[in-house]
Design an enzyme around this catalytic site. Structure first.
Site, short mmCIF file in Angstrom:
data_model
loop_
_atom_site.label_atom_id
_atom_site.label_comp_id
_atom_site.label_asym_id
_atom_site.label_seq_id
_atom_site.Cartn_x
_atom_site.Cartn_y
_atom_site.Cartn_z
N LYS A 83 42.99 67.19 42.99
CA LYS A 83 43.51 65.81 42.87
C LYS A 83 42.70 64.77 43.02
O LYS A 83 41.64 64.78 43.85
CB LYS A 83 44.68 65.76 44.24
CG LYS A 83 45.85 65.19 43.77
CD LYS A 83 46.61 65.15 45.23
CE LYS A 83 48.07 64.84 44.84
NZ LYS A 83 48.89 64.82 46.43
N VAL A 84 42.72 63.94 41.92
CA VAL A 84 41.63 62.80 41.80
C VAL A 84 42.18 61.38 41.52
O VAL A 84 43.18 61.11 41.02
CB VAL A 84 40.94 62.89 40.37
CG1 VAL A 84 39.67 62.21 40.23
CG2 VAL A 84 40.19 64.53 40.55
#
Ligand code: E4P
Length: 214
Positions: A83-84
């Site tokens: 997750k960015v």
């Protein structure tokens, strides 16, 4: 529509997985901070319960740091995806992860343009936060609709995860729009199946069945 659960709580994940309709899990730093134990052990256990994608979020704010963290997180299990956040460095990192064949979830998405950039960079998933948009009195579900349209327009394979879900109404609207995924808190998963008329119906059937048995 795929069902993910939005929690890092093992008990809730086990219960949801037992329903047989769970396709993945999303965690974030806040959700992991609520659980006991080392966060990597928690993620490992989650990955052993759910074979689908399990999102683990990076906390670095520069692309190189994000990629380093992401590579480390990927060592936890094969089904970890990274997750960015939808920021400039995040977009860079998504491109770098994509080049390495690492799946990503572009998180904290609050605009169609952020989602478009993330998809263009090669994000596997984009997560519009509908509840948090509703909180600032803007209809969050409009963003889901926009992203689905944009990704279809350009045949991006990026999937939309409806996130920050607060109610069964959000799930219903996401399904009507045709969103790819909804990541749902456990409390809302429980509410999805609840209906007072079903409960009353069961009560009546059981009462009548007692008469048949006599
Ligand atoms: C999504 O991946 C996030 O973990 C989540 O949906 C955030 O929801 P919140 O706004 O309820 O914190």
């Amino acid at each position: 529509m795929k069902f993910f659960i939005d929690t890092a709580n093992i008990e809730q994940i086990r219960k949801a997985a037992a329903l047989g309709v769970l396709d993945g899990v999303t965690t974030n730093p806040t959700l992991l901070s609520r659980e006991e134990g080392e966060f990597k052990d928690v993620l490992k256990e989650i990955c052993s319960i759910v074979p689908g994608p399990v999102s683990a979020e990076v906390v670095s704010l520069d692309a190189e740091g994000m990629v380093e963290e992401g590579r480390e997180l990927c060592r936890i299990a094969d089904n970890i995806i990274i997750k960015v956040p939808c920021i400039m460095e995040g977009i860079k990192a998504i491109g770098m992860f994509s080049a390495e064949g690492i799946d990503t979830n572009a998180t904290l998405c609050f605009s169609a343009n952020q989602g478009l950039l993330a998809a263009k960079a090669g994000a596997t998933f984009v997560s519009p936060f509908v509840g948090r948009i509703d909180d600032i009195t803007w209809p969050g579900m409009e963003l889901v609709d926009d992203l689905m349209t944009i990704f279809t327009n350009y045949t991006f394979t990026t999937e939309v995860i409806v996130s920050s879900i607060r109610s069964v109404q959000h799930v219903y609207e996401a399904a009507l729009i045709g969103a790819d995924v909804a990541t749902i808190p456990f409390k809302v998963i429980e509410q999805l199946i609840k209906h007072p008329l079903t409960d009353v119906g069961i009560e009546r059937f059981l009462a009548d069945w007692e008469k048949v048995k006599k």
